[in-house]
Design an enzyme around this catalytic site. Sequence first.
Site, PDB file in Angstrom:
ATOM      1  N   HIS A 470       0.837  -1.209   0.000  1.00 55.71           N
ATOM      2  CA  HIS A 470       0.000   0.000   0.000  1.00 55.71           C
ATOM      3  C   HIS A 470       0.870   1.257   0.000  1.00 55.71           C
ATOM      4  O   HIS A 470       0.648   2.176  -0.807  1.00 55.71           O
ATOM      5  CB  HIS A 470      -0.910  -0.010   1.227  1.00 55.71           C
ATOM      6  CG  HIS A 470      -1.846   1.155   1.303  1.00 55.71           C
ATOM      7  ND1 HIS A 470      -3.168   1.073   0.932  1.00 55.71           N
ATOM      8  CD2 HIS A 470      -1.653   2.448   1.692  1.00 55.71           C
ATOM      9  CE1 HIS A 470      -3.751   2.253   1.094  1.00 55.71           C
ATOM     10  NE2 HIS A 470      -2.846   3.104   1.563  1.00 55.71           N
ATOM     11  N   GLU A 471       1.861   1.297   0.880  1.00 59.22           N
ATOM     12  CA  GLU A 471       2.687   2.502   0.984  1.00 59.22           C
ATOM     13  C   GLU A 471       3.570   2.674  -0.244  1.00 59.22           C
ATOM     14  O   GLU A 471       3.812   3.803  -0.690  1.00 59.22           O
ATOM     15  CB  GLU A 471       3.534   2.445   2.260  1.00 59.22           C
ATOM     16  CG  GLU A 471       2.740   2.294   3.559  1.00 59.22           C
ATOM     17  CD  GLU A 471       1.647   3.341   3.735  1.00 59.22           C
ATOM     18  OE1 GLU A 471       1.771   4.442   3.150  1.00 59.22           O
ATOM     19  OE2 GLU A 471       0.668   3.057   4.438  1.00 59.22           O
ATOM     20  N   HIS A 474       1.878   4.396  -3.047  1.00 59.99           N
ATOM     21  CA  HIS A 474       1.789   5.850  -2.927  1.00 59.99           C
ATOM     22  C   HIS A 474       2.942   6.562  -3.643  1.00 59.99           C
ATOM     23  O   HIS A 474       2.841   7.768  -3.905  1.00 59.99           O
ATOM     24  CB  HIS A 474       1.776   6.257  -1.454  1.00 59.99           C
ATOM     25  CG  HIS A 474       0.431   6.175  -0.819  1.00 59.99           C
ATOM     26  ND1 HIS A 474      -0.690   6.729  -1.387  1.00 59.99           N
ATOM     27  CD2 HIS A 474       0.021   5.606   0.353  1.00 59.99           C
ATOM     28  CE1 HIS A 474      -1.738   6.505  -0.607  1.00 59.99           C
ATOM     29  NE2 HIS A 474      -1.334   5.821   0.448  1.00 59.99           N
ATOM     30  N   GLU A 493      -5.535   7.513  -1.919  1.00 61.21           N
ATOM     31  CA  GLU A 493      -5.846   6.372  -1.057  1.00 61.21           C
ATOM     32  C   GLU A 493      -6.646   5.287  -1.778  1.00 61.21           C
ATOM     33  O   GLU A 493      -6.449   4.095  -1.536  1.00 61.21           O
ATOM     34  CB  GLU A 493      -6.595   6.848   0.186  1.00 61.21           C
ATOM     35  CG  GLU A 493      -5.802   7.780   1.079  1.00 61.21           C
ATOM     36  CD  GLU A 493      -4.500   7.158   1.595  1.00 61.21           C
ATOM     37  OE1 GLU A 493      -4.293   5.939   1.421  1.00 61.21           O
ATOM     38  OE2 GLU A 493      -3.688   7.911   2.157  1.00 61.21           O
TER      39      GLU A 493
END
Length: 768
Positions: A470-471, A474, A493
């Site tokens: 997930h990170e 980004h 997000e």
Amino acid sequence: MIFHNRDLDLDPNKDDLPLRANTNHMLVRHYVLDLTVHFQRKVIGGSIVLFLEPGVVSSKQGEAGSISNTPVQNLSQVSSKHDVSSPITPEPNKVRPPEEPSHLCGGNDVSSVLWGDESEDFTLVLDCCDLTVSKVEELDVTTVDDLKKLDVDQQHANTDHPSSSLVQRVVSMPSVCWRLQHELYVQCSRSPTVHNAQPLRFHTDQWSLQIRKEGVCAPHDFPRAVRICYETKLTGGSVRWTKDQDGRCCVYTMGSPINNRALFPCQEPPVAMSTWQARVRAPCDYTVLMSGKNQAFPKPAETGFLQWEYYVTMPMPASTFTIAVGQWLEAGVKHPNFEVEKTDKPYDKEPSPIITLFSLDNDDQQYVCSHMDYPCRFMVSAARAQAVIPHRVFAPPCHLQKANDMVLPLLPLCLTAAHSVLGVHPFSRLDVLIVPSGFSSLGMASPHIVFLSQSVLTGERNLCGARLCHEIAHSWFGLAIGARDWTEEWISEGFATYLEDVFWSHVQKLGCREAEEQRWLKALLRWRRLSDELQNSEEELQVLRPNKENTGEVSESGASVVKHALNPEKPFMQVHYLKGYFLLKFLADQVGEEKFLDFFKVFVGKFHGQLILSQVSLSCTRALCSFSPNAKVAFGRHLRILASVSISPSFHQLLSPEQLVLLLEFLLEEPMLSLSTLRLLETTYNLQAQDAEVKHRWCELAVKHKHTAAYRDVEQFLIHDQAMGVYLYGELMVQEDARQQALARRCLSIIKDDMDQSACSVVEEMIL
């Protein structure tokens, strides 16, 4: 969140966050920070130099709403004399924050006059909160010999404003000369103040720092290089002074709703994209990690201190600036590496525009980017082929082994998976830090650095791996491509949540059917979470585009507000993650995942390095979906099938963490569960050894059914998994059970001092 000396007309629990910077009048193109971290006093002090360029609107003043109408409380006239040999950073014993904010020392002269918007002088407005500003200076960059040599053809000459002309020459340098440009920025930042010039006057209110020069009525006549000397305050909400899991002092930027305005004066609006350099001094036994492009090595500073230098070459919003200073240890390294940084070859005496970080081959020259000029990895064939960028993992000593065993092996796998889906990594390196227990999220991504909660280190690797994915996502969505309006956080997000599943299935090397089943299972869990949140939160906080048709619009000066940013419950809501995720999942089901992911790669190639609004992403996806008008979404059918399969008792030895979470959620819907059932559940699935998501559901079961034997598990969860335990306090209180309420109050008293301020305010409201 604590805000010092609030304006009476702002309710921190309800009102929006003001962005005061008049970015349409003046833009900061580059920051040079020179700071020292003082752990005994819990302040960061020093200076920041701003290199400015007039904006798109030529106006005397900013928007009336962005300029304070109140009398001056701290206005300083500074001396025009400056000792070039003196350090930029004030010595600790010479910086004395005033007893009252109305008397700041600025050079040799101090005056207090009225400060109002009736002045004809142009006002530079910076976003600023809880900083003690001691002086603001105009720098004379004409004293920098290397800078004067750049303009030998006099094309930027301006006899009325020679310093402004030279600064404009530096900020306008092409990206191939970025090393030379950064060296010139540093030299300019050390310049003396302008001799015999009108001093810069300044005023601070709750949300801004305002700077004027008497007689200067337009942005084009305003100084282009300004130095601000300041210190942070302990009450400032941008950085968190706390202790790590081994009880040692540390400080870090924790993703505050007010961003970095309590760390340094800056322009907060996303459109104010800039580069920066930072020199940070910290005690010798501390490591300084930052969101810089380079891997910094410490250099000796004054006695007892080491100096760390970082920089970035990709213009980004000031909110992406990140720092963490603590006694972290690097995983996979037996001894800390404190070698002296290797320096580049010295610059030629006659600067040349051919100085470059890399050379472009024929293939590179054919790649055309749409963003402003900067050294872009998308243009370099070697970067496009690099599946795994250099990476490190840091942690406090007590978590070093877990970081070494779990995080460090997962990182290259997650990076490879991301590269296989989206292509070139936008950033050249990555540090991962296990942050203190009071961190209020499972993870936070910044350029070149990711913060991870200790909660991802327990149980199997699923939670840790998914959060890393997930990170890492980004890096593309949220950083390389940002939202032009902060209220549209679903753009970052939602995309990261969707890509998290894609990356993680690649890491697990799942077959097509297994990957599809896992993603539908996660979709079911997210659907249940979203449904619950929609039923139990304020409706106005659930809207993806709260500004509606006005999204992205700002005032004449560039000032604006971020709706609901100061609501303490907002950081703990996932509606923007989940609604955005389901929108993207719907679109993927329309066209097929393979085609959808191909679209992602094209989208990234076109929009990296830029800020976008929802209209851009939705118009692109609409065009994509037009090719599959007859596709159907079998969402409900898939969820029903997975719900029945996932909780089948015959598979109890094979349940994944996600399946176990679903099982516990279904059991939470049962009005009654016997003590023997709870005990059997606990022993069968070894719940204390599961990941934090599973343990959270187990704690909810224990609270609902008053399983006193598991209250110890509840206490441990609230203390060690603070990123996930906020609303468990509410469940303990709503039961109106004296023992449970005492447990909630006891846990809060244990961790309150180290707890995230936003989380603490939410919990206190539940308990009181």
